[in-house]
Design a protein around this motif. Structure first.
Motif, mmCIF file in Angstrom:
data_model
loop_
_atom_site.group_PDB
_atom_site.id
_atom_site.type_symbol
_atom_site.label_atom_id
_atom_site.label_comp_id
_atom_site.label_asym_id
_atom_site.label_seq_id
_atom_site.Cartn_x
_atom_site.Cartn_y
_atom_site.Cartn_z
ATOM 1 N N VAL A 1 1.728 -6.806 0.592
ATOM 2 C CA VAL A 1 0.788 -7.970 1.460
ATOM 3 C C VAL A 1 0.738 -8.888 0.486
ATOM 4 N N HIS B 1 -13.981 -16.201 3.014
ATOM 5 C CA HIS B 1 -13.466 -17.324 4.558
ATOM 6 C C HIS B 1 -14.097 -18.167 4.737
ATOM 7 N N TYR C 1 0.652 -1.323 0.385
ATOM 8 C CA TYR C 1 -0.146 -0.088 -0.275
ATOM 9 C C TYR C 1 0.188 0.972 0.114
ATOM 10 N N PRO D 1 -5.997 -17.004 5.635
ATOM 11 C CA PRO D 1 -6.226 -16.316 6.581
ATOM 12 C C PRO D 1 -6.923 -15.062 5.931
ATOM 13 N N SER D 2 -7.230 -14.132 7.930
ATOM 14 C CA SER D 2 -7.547 -13.010 7.394
ATOM 15 C C SER D 2 -6.152 -11.866 7.740
ATOM 16 N N GLY D 3 -6.022 -11.397 6.682
ATOM 17 C CA GLY D 3 -4.899 -10.552 6.276
ATOM 18 C C GLY D 3 -4.186 -10.876 5.346
ATOM 19 N N ALA D 4 -4.161 -11.937 4.774
ATOM 20 C CA ALA D 4 -3.160 -12.794 3.807
ATOM 21 C C ALA D 4 -2.852 -11.358 2.349
ATOM 22 N N GLY D 5 -4.256 -10.805 2.406
ATOM 23 C CA GLY D 5 -4.536 -10.349 1.356
ATOM 24 C C GLY D 5 -5.237 -10.540 -0.034
ATOM 25 N N LYS D 6 -6.437 -11.381 -0.033
ATOM 26 C CA LYS D 6 -7.346 -12.049 -0.690
ATOM 27 C C LYS D 6 -8.047 -10.781 -1.104
ATOM 28 N N SER D 7 -8.898 -9.692 -0.227
ATOM 29 C CA SER D 7 -9.062 -8.210 -1.273
ATOM 30 C C SER D 7 -8.007 -7.979 -1.993
ATOM 31 N N THR D 8 -7.396 -7.778 -1.870
ATOM 32 C CA THR D 8 -6.720 -7.046 -2.276
ATOM 33 C C THR D 8 -5.684 -7.789 -3.854
HETATM 34 N N1 LIG Z 1 -5.744 0.786 2.122
HETATM 35 C C1 LIG Z 1 -4.717 0.292 2.802
HETATM 36 N N2 LIG Z 1 -4.200 0.569 3.464
HETATM 37 C C2 LIG Z 1 -3.176 -0.061 4.408
HETATM 38 N N3 LIG Z 1 -3.022 -1.070 4.784
HETATM 39 C C3 LIG Z 1 -4.057 -2.143 4.118
HETATM 40 C C4 LIG Z 1 -5.048 -1.460 3.147
HETATM 41 N N4 LIG Z 1 -6.392 -2.431 2.899
HETATM 42 C C5 LIG Z 1 -5.315 -3.479 3.210
HETATM 43 N N5 LIG Z 1 -4.817 -3.398 3.844
HETATM 44 C C6 LIG Z 1 -3.860 -3.783 4.868
HETATM 45 O O1 LIG Z 1 -2.871 -5.483 3.599
HETATM 46 C C7 LIG Z 1 -3.132 -6.541 4.238
HETATM 47 C C8 LIG Z 1 -4.484 -7.372 3.426
HETATM 48 O O2 LIG Z 1 -5.413 -6.882 3.680
HETATM 49 P P1 LIG Z 1 -6.441 -7.799 2.647
HETATM 50 O O3 LIG Z 1 -8.344 -6.875 2.710
HETATM 51 O O4 LIG Z 1 -5.965 -8.068 1.045
HETATM 52 O O5 LIG Z 1 -6.362 -8.925 3.323
HETATM 53 P P2 LIG Z 1 -7.538 -10.251 3.129
HETATM 54 O O6 LIG Z 1 -6.872 -11.348 3.893
HETATM 55 O O7 LIG Z 1 -8.771 -10.127 2.663
HETATM 56 O O8 LIG Z 1 -8.114 -10.633 5.483
HETATM 57 P P3 LIG Z 1 -9.850 -10.692 5.333
HETATM 58 O O9 LIG Z 1 -10.337 -12.023 5.755
HETATM 59 O O10 LIG Z 1 -9.472 -9.971 6.823
HETATM 60 O O11 LIG Z 1 -10.834 -9.536 4.681
HETATM 61 C C9 LIG Z 1 -3.576 -6.606 5.835
HETATM 62 O O12 LIG Z 1 -2.371 -6.001 6.490
HETATM 63 C C10 LIG Z 1 -3.949 -5.346 5.686
HETATM 64 O O13 LIG Z 1 -4.204 -4.215 7.086
#
Ligand SMILES: Nc1ncnc2c1ncn2[C@@H]1O[C@H](COP(=O)(O)OP(=O)(O)OP(=O)(O)O)[C@@H](O)[C@H]1O
Length: 206
Positions: free
Chosen positions: A19, A183, A12, A38-45
């Motif tokens: 990430v 999840h 980011y 897992p949560s925070g693995a970067g799936k949404s990103t």
């Molecule tokens: N806009 C942002 N700015 C900075 N860091 C971010 C931003 N969005 C997400 N992150 C960080 O990027 C990492 C991956 O986040 P992401 O939401 O992609 O994970 P995820 O696997 O979808 O998590 P979850 O299952 O909890 O939704 C996390 O450490 C999060 O804190």
């Protein structure tokens, strides 16, 4: 013809850790691919990268060989649509549902949204109905691919089943490739042709 991430890296900002670290995946036309991790693995990103809402720091993302983006000059919408968990946030509170759908170029919404919802404002419909509207709005742009990020996580089991039924029936009929991010592993096993895991250290594995 695929939606493809190839060795994609993303952070980011230049001072924060990566990430998404070397993720690669493909989604074919009409295919439903689950993405788990897992949560925070970067799936949404990764979902946002595949929909072109953010650009990779390294690696490439393509939809049928081109970067995923709308062609504003020709009025062509993004071939990759992203639908998120909190549908109410995606709807402008000042617009009735009919107007929100019309903006997506909707001529006939009867199969997608019950007519009784059309003259209501977003705050006058339930979470399940709002998700149906958000999904309909994405589908009415006639996407080639759809990234569905936790789209049913806030819904009760009946609304969850309705939303997935609508999505899968349309995707099958129109050959839309779907990346389903969740999840909920049993949900992904039920809806996806294959499920990938994004672990918290590196790339996507089967
Ligand atoms: N806009 C942002 N700015 C900075 N860091 C971010 C931003 N969005 C997400 N992150 C960080 O990027 C990492 C991956 O986040 P992401 O939401 O992609 O994970 P995820 O696997 O979808 O998590 P979850 O299952 O909890 O939704 C996390 O450490 C999060 O804190």
């Amino acid at each position: 013809m695929t939606l493809e991430a190839r060795d994609v890296w993303f952070r980011y900002s230049r001072t924060t850790p990566w990430v998404v670290r070397g993720a690669s995946l493909t989604v074919g036309p009409g295919e439903v691919v689950g993405l788990h991790g897992p949560s925070g693995a970067g799936k949404s990103t990764l979902g946002r990268l595949l929909a072109g809402h953010v650009a990779p720091g390294r690696g490439t993302v393509s939809a049928d060989g081109r970067p995923p983006a709308p062609d504003r000059r020709r009025g062509v919408p993004n071939p990759v649509q992203l639908v998120l968990q909190h549908a109410h946030l995606a709807l402008d509170p000042r617009w009735k549902i009919r107007a929100a759908l019309a903006e997506a170029g909707a001529a006939d919404t009867a199969d997608l949204v019950p007519p009784s919802l059309l003259d209501r404002f977003p705050h006058e419909i339930s979470g399940g109905e709002a998700q149906r509207v958000a999904l309909a709005r994405a589908l009415l742009t006639r996407p080639r691919y759809l990234v569905a990020d936790e789209i049913s996580a806030s819904l009760d089991p009946i609304s969850q089943a309705e939303v997935w039924h609508l999505l899968l029936a349309t995707a099958r009929a129109d050959g839309i490739g779907v990346l389903a991010v969740s999840h909920d592993r049993p949900l992904l096993d039920a809806v996806a042709d294959r499920v990938l895991a994004l672990d918290d250290t590196t790339a996507v594995t089967t």
